[in-house]
Design a protein around this motif. Sequence first.
Motif, PDB file in Angstrom:
ATOM      1  N   SER A   1      40.869  28.342  51.862  1.00 10.09           N
ATOM      2  CA  SER A   1      39.846  29.170  52.344  1.00 10.09           C
ATOM      3  C   SER A   1      39.635  30.436  51.424  1.00 10.09           C
ATOM      4  N   GLY A   2      40.290  30.435  50.248  1.00 11.34           N
ATOM      5  CA  GLY A   2      40.431  31.673  49.415  1.00 11.34           C
ATOM      6  C   GLY A   2      41.293  32.693  49.473  1.00 11.34           C
ATOM      7  N   GLY A   3      42.306  32.544  50.372  1.00 10.83           N
ATOM      8  CA  GLY A   3      43.441  33.440  50.288  1.00 10.83           C
ATOM      9  C   GLY A   3      44.233  33.367  49.433  1.00 10.83           C
ATOM     10  N   GLY A   4      45.339  34.194  49.682  1.00 12.10           N
ATOM     11  CA  GLY A   4      46.509  34.320  48.726  1.00 12.10           C
ATOM     12  C   GLY A   4      46.163  35.403  47.691  1.00 12.10           C
ATOM     13  N   VAL A   5      47.351  35.800  47.008  1.00 12.68           N
ATOM     14  CA  VAL A   5      47.307  37.083  46.077  1.00 12.68           C
ATOM     15  C   VAL A   5      46.797  36.659  44.640  1.00 12.68           C
ATOM     16  N   LEU A   6      46.842  35.376  44.419  1.00 14.84           N
ATOM     17  CA  LEU A   6      46.345  35.095  43.053  1.00 14.84           C
ATOM     18  C   LEU A   6      44.868  35.263  42.885  1.00 14.84           C
ATOM     19  N   LEU A   7      44.071  34.627  44.026  1.00 18.94           N
ATOM     20  CA  LEU A   7      42.590  34.524  44.033  1.00 18.94           C
ATOM     21  C   LEU A   7      42.109  36.077  44.443  1.00 18.94           C
ATOM     22  N   ASP A   8      42.943  36.762  45.162  1.00 20.65           N
ATOM     23  CA  ASP A   8      42.206  38.095  45.735  1.00 20.65           C
ATOM     24  C   ASP A   8      42.787  39.166  44.876  1.00 20.65           C
ATOM     25  N   LEU A   9      43.772  39.378  44.320  1.00 23.41           N
ATOM     26  CA  LEU A   9      44.413  40.367  43.463  1.00 23.41           C
ATOM     27  C   LEU A   9      44.706  39.799  41.918  1.00 23.41           C
ATOM     28  N   GLY A  10      45.246  38.685  41.526  1.00 25.39           N
ATOM     29  CA  GLY A  10      45.601  38.350  40.312  1.00 25.39           C
ATOM     30  C   GLY A  10      44.166  38.033  39.676  1.00 25.39           C
ATOM     31  N   SER A  11      43.313  37.528  40.171  1.00 26.03           N
ATOM     32  CA  SER A  11      42.189  37.232  39.179  1.00 26.03           C
ATOM     33  C   SER A  11      41.620  38.273  38.672  1.00 26.03           C
ATOM     34  N   HIS A  12      41.740  39.625  39.400  1.00 28.92           N
ATOM     35  CA  HIS A  12      41.369  40.981  38.807  1.00 28.92           C
ATOM     36  C   HIS A  12      42.105  41.109  37.445  1.00 28.92           C
ATOM     37  N   HIS A  13      43.247  41.046  37.353  1.00 31.75           N
ATOM     38  CA  HIS A  13      44.069  41.390  36.296  1.00 31.75           C
ATOM     39  C   HIS A  13      43.968  40.288  35.195  1.00 31.75           C
ATOM     40  N   PHE A  14      43.943  39.014  35.567  1.00 32.81           N
ATOM     41  CA  PHE A  14      43.614  37.764  34.563  1.00 32.81           C
ATOM     42  C   PHE A  14      42.355  38.269  33.884  1.00 32.81           C
ATOM     43  N   ASP A  15      41.298  38.769  34.370  1.00 32.55           N
ATOM     44  CA  ASP A  15      39.927  39.158  33.789  1.00 32.55           C
ATOM     45  C   ASP A  15      40.289  40.212  32.957  1.00 32.55           C
ATOM     46  N   LEU A  16      41.056  41.353  33.482  1.00 32.59           N
ATOM     47  CA  LEU A  16      41.111  42.523  32.577  1.00 32.59           C
ATOM     48  C   LEU A  16      41.894  42.175  31.553  1.00 32.59           C
ATOM     49  N   LEU A  17      42.901  41.310  31.543  1.00 32.24           N
ATOM     50  CA  LEU A  17      43.759  40.979  30.495  1.00 32.24           C
ATOM     51  C   LEU A  17      42.520  40.467  29.269  1.00 32.24           C
ATOM     52  N   ARG A  18      41.960  39.542  29.789  1.00 29.49           N
ATOM     53  CA  ARG A  18      41.046  38.946  28.711  1.00 29.49           C
ATOM     54  C   ARG A  18      40.082  39.910  27.978  1.00 29.49           C
ATOM     55  N   TRP A  19      39.636  40.783  28.739  1.00 32.28           N
ATOM     56  CA  TRP A  19      38.572  41.602  28.357  1.00 32.28           C
ATOM     57  C   TRP A  19      39.253  42.945  27.476  1.00 32.28           C
ATOM     58  N   LEU A  20      40.330  43.403  28.183  1.00 36.62           N
ATOM     59  CA  LEU A  20      41.071  44.540  27.479  1.00 36.62           C
ATOM     60  C   LEU A  20      41.321  44.006  25.900  1.00 36.62           C
ATOM     61  N   LEU A  21      41.756  42.800  26.017  1.00 37.61           N
ATOM     62  CA  LEU A  21      42.416  42.475  24.684  1.00 37.61           C
ATOM     63  C   LEU A  21      41.736  41.454  23.743  1.00 37.61           C
ATOM     64  N   ASP A  22      40.660  41.235  24.453  1.00 34.97           N
ATOM     65  CA  ASP A  22      39.791  40.143  23.791  1.00 34.97           C
ATOM     66  C   ASP A  22      40.504  38.791  23.409  1.00 34.97           C
ATOM     67  N   ALA A  23      40.876  38.480  24.218  1.00 38.75           N
ATOM     68  CA  ALA A  23      42.109  36.923  24.053  1.00 38.75           C
ATOM     69  C   ALA A  23      41.806  36.256  25.063  1.00 38.75           C
ATOM     70  N   ARG A  24      42.296  35.140  24.949  1.00 32.93           N
ATOM     71  CA  ARG A  24      42.083  33.958  25.857  1.00 32.93           C
ATOM     72  C   ARG A  24      43.430  33.880  26.570  1.00 32.93           C
ATOM     73  N   ILE A  25      43.589  33.046  27.762  1.00 35.17           N
ATOM     74  CA  ILE A  25      44.799  32.699  28.422  1.00 35.17           C
ATOM     75  C   ILE A  25      45.186  31.415  27.915  1.00 35.17           C
TER      76      ILE A  25
END
Length: 330
Positions: free
Chosen positions: A176-200
């Motif tokens: 139903s959308g729980g867990g730290v990857l969707l709730d917290l990790g998703s923020h850092h995955f986006d920040l990494l892409r945006w801050l570094l202009d790089a794809r995962i």
Amino acid sequence: MTARESPPIRLGLIGCGGIAYWAHLRSLRSLPQFRLVLAADPLPAARQRAATLTDARMVADPAEIFDHPEIDAVLIAAPSHLHAGLATAAATAGKPFYLEKPLATSAEEAQLALQTIQCSGVITRLGFNRRFHPVHLQARQLIQSGILGRIHSVQTVFCEPLTGDALPPWKRRRASGGGVLLDLGSHHFDLLRWLLDARIGSALADTRSTHSEQDSADVHLRLGGGITVQCHFSFLTGPADHLEFQGDLGSLLVDRHRPTSLVRLRRRSGYGLVEGSPGRSAAQLRHAFHHWLRPGHDPSYRSALAGFADAVRGLPDPGADATDGWESLA
């Protein structure tokens, strides 16, 4: 009349739960770019609580928002497992929307929603509000300036102590959308892409379930250019939210709980490091002052909604769109 002087955007809100009550409704009260017209939630208690912060009409069925001819745009803050369906409905109705992350809870749902969104051509923004936080805006400027040289590795930690009654039932189950990857990790995955202009490029994760499903995780990422990233996310430990970048010439610590970033550079002569805080813009000085008054103050929610208003009116903003939402989820 300029875009910023245009009449308020008539907004419909879907979901009156925690994030809407504590962040979005309070932000909207100080954003003249919007006029909240309708707010929808199936729970009477959520509608009653939201009504203490707005004079918008409360309804139970979100379909009333999609069908309302006077609604210009939609803010979706419903539980995560409803995101893909509501995003699809908004796109089908031709209404620009701001969607709390994640885009969906599965790759299949996200791909179907993204296809509809792209075909509709509507303006979309995902709730990656951390892009608008002063310390992250400052970090992007510093990294792009080359002050660190070539980035080789990053370490990130994002922890929020949320157990027991602090977690709503839907956040306790991954389906139903729980867990730290969707709730917290998703923020850092986006920040990494945006801050570094790089794809995962690749990702490996070790998740653990102690009090709820996937309430801790360690993730290893490899980004474009050979950058390696190690992440830790948890609902079990004390609050933490920082990223540390290691480059040829030094390191950068970006901590949401600090008023400014911390740079450590190699000495020009001799061994060791020179440590200091970079200069601050007017926005960063305001944030530092508010941080001193209220350490928990986070201006990024309000700024992200203001950015959405700019996007709807054709102005540039650093917000994440549905494609960025897909990249983070993937």
